[in-house]
Design an enzyme around this catalytic site. Sequence first.
Site, short mmCIF file in Angstrom:
data_model
loop_
_atom_site.label_atom_id
_atom_site.label_comp_id
_atom_site.label_asym_id
_atom_site.label_seq_id
_atom_site.Cartn_x
_atom_site.Cartn_y
_atom_site.Cartn_z
N ASP A 1 0.77 -1.17 0.09
CA ASP A 1 -0.24 0.00 0.00
C ASP A 1 1.07 1.17 0.12
O ASP A 1 2.28 1.07 0.11
CB ASP A 1 -1.08 -0.04 1.20
C1 BGC Z 1 -4.93 3.26 0.00
C2 BGC Z 1 -5.24 2.03 -1.02
C3 BGC Z 1 -5.20 2.65 -2.42
C4 BGC Z 1 -3.97 3.42 -2.53
C5 BGC Z 1 -3.62 4.07 -3.78
C6 BGC Z 1 -3.95 4.28 -0.02
O1 BGC Z 1 -3.80 5.08 0.64
O2 BGC Z 1 -5.01 2.71 1.31
O3 BGC Z 1 -6.34 1.51 -0.70
O4 BGC Z 1 -5.27 1.73 -3.33
O5 BGC Z 1 -3.85 4.45 -1.58
O6 BGC Z 1 -4.51 5.10 -4.15
#
Ligand code: BGC
Length: 775
Positions: free
Chosen positions: A314
């Site tokens: 993530d």
């Molecule tokens: C979120 C994810 C997301 C990623 C990309 C993160 O802050 O937890 O769910 O896919 O950002 O946008």
Amino acid sequence: MAITTHHRILRTFKSSENRMRGTVALIALANSLVSGACGPHAENTPPQWNKWEGRINTLISQMTLEEKLGQLTLQWGGQSEDGNPGVRKDSEEGLAALARSGKCGAFLGAHGAEYTNRLQQAAVEQSRNKIPLLIGNDVIHGYHTIFPIPLAEACSWNLQLIEETARVAAVEARAAGTNWTFAPMVDVTRDPRWGRIAEGAGEDPYLVSQIAAARVRGFQGQSLASNESVMACAKHFVGYGVAEGGRDYNVADISPQSLHEIHLPAFRSAVEAGVGSMMSAFNEVNGIPASGNRDTLKRILRDQWQFGGLVVSDWTSITEMVNHGFAVDNADAAVKAISAGVDMDMSSNSYFSTLGQAIKSGKVSESMIDEAVRHVLRMKYALGLFDHPYSDPSREKLLLSDRHRDVAREIARQSIVMLKNENDLLPLKETVASIAVIGPLADDHREALGTWAVIGKPSEVVPRLETSIISLLDGIRAHTPKSAVIHYAKGCELETDDAAGIEQAVSIAKSCDVVILAVGEGRDASGEAACRTSLQLPGIQQQLVEAVCAAGKPTVVVIQSGRPLAISWIAEHVPAILQAWHLGAETGHALADVLFGDFNPSGRLPVTIPRNVGQVPIYYSHKNTGRPPTSEKYTSKYLDVPWTPLYPFGFGLSYTTFKYDELRLARTSVQLPGNLEVALKITNTGNRRGAEVAQLYVRDLVASMTRPVRELKAFSRIELDPGETRELNFVVPLQNLGFYDADMNYVVEPGMFKVWVGPNSESELGAEFELVAAN
Ligand code: BGC
């Protein structure tokens, strides 16, 4: 200390697995809680992903270390004007240069066929190795055509339709250059304070697993290489939904049993459905950050589940391991993440900037890097990007097409849950002469888009009617006979405490035959980093509701929110309630369809609605305790509110009624490896056609570990004409009735069980059966 705990658990897992090999009669397959389960070493990498291993080997042998690390690097690639607000501006040339140099193999935030084609061109025509780019985006509930938030979609319990919305999202996204979506989120959560409850499918591992698989099928289609498919990403692996206190990114303290029974099954289900990627979560689980967790990423995901796809971290979750106190610095965090099995680094750039040195110093082997690169290249081949890296801009005409909007309207209607309908106030009678439409969300054109409407902009909540708006108010206008008078008053804002508008709202309420009152939360009140300690209506909305109700007119409250809200007062005082969540592009039409009876509501809650925040966590599959609640003092309950939920899991009303009867078991004594077979009759006893979701729950009455009072094991959504009776036959594999024992063996123990089939998790029609030991 944390590490000690981890090792202890690891050893326990190992020893139990060894013991399993010389297994005793009733031990079922390890980790096989999901339907269609297969053994611990099943091959889940679809054979078509393995076709290019020779080419991948050749390619890897020709790559420099820097180019390899580039393939493991995901960077923000959005154009500033179209990207998310607050994200840094990047010049297109700078991004193209990154792709050309091979220093970055994947972008996120890039949209549009022409723009993404230019980035792809830099990669496939101008870079040394000509490796195409992954273009990832958060296509969570629609791309351009915005569907209801996932929690709302889950209320449909309609797997086919959920698959279809993911399919439509994939068609649109791929047309606009996206080949990878960071969805589905399959985190099970039982805490409505956690804002990301909006993004998941609720509290139940079985339902979440079924929906996870449906979404993966929808996104990926028959072939990832199709120009109508995108690679899905099951996230956030694992335990993210358990954030303590409902506070995002917080610690998850999960027993090994809960991890395996509640939180892992949906990921397993996604893997079995062929998901191409997984995202490692921000949180720690039992002291080990998920993005540095070898046990979950290597032992479970790779070794047991044989996952052959790509694991991405993530956003900066790798370098956040420094804050967790798990890594000394970014370089140490990168070593820990790659060693644990995270292939691609989302946005922290720590792999690219530090792993070269780590290889030199022997902390990481180059073969470990090669393995991660292999996973990335494998998925790029599977997506057909080496042969067809470009999107055809003419396909962008599919975005927000009429057909896609039709799908959005259908799923929005099916996502609405009718919680109360005293004296059949709904559907509104044709004779209604005047309607007061009140509330901060009554004429909303923004909030209903929900938390992850990245591409669908507020201006696109547009109907295909002559009018150009689709708020609840205009949905109502479009559906109401010309003779009816409609009055509108906002009453108050969503979150401020200015009560000036309440008087006018009350006055129009008094002047009308019926009141529709739309209250709830805005789209920014749920989703990532949007947690609340209160589940009350924000601002002074409660005051508005009470004032309007005091006008004494028949009132329907429509709740639009990204989470279950504590609406006890409304439940007691208002005759009709629709839980409408954030329904996306077709909000107004869908609500009007239900209010006026063009659509018979069929939504069922995928999550328990509490009476107040103090009951959280509250979920249907709780344990019984040694002192289950009774009227006696020393039992498990509260002094101030009943211990029961306001509305239970699975609950939802219809404009018709259904009768369940003649429940019969094929056998009251069953034996592994067999099935539990339950038949029953359901009759539509009302006078309208309607859909019912029949839900089958099981309880293992006495076991070596205490078991939940009920667990959902199957469901069936059926439509019945008035007076029609249908016989339903459920077949539940007995191996799905097991659990993890104290030694982490997956066991199905002999003994007495109870099964119920009914319209929600509190229904009473049931029977007992005995599971006897196999011969
Ligand atoms: C979120 C994810 C997301 C990623 C990309 C993160 O802050 O937890 O769910 O896919 O950002 O946008």
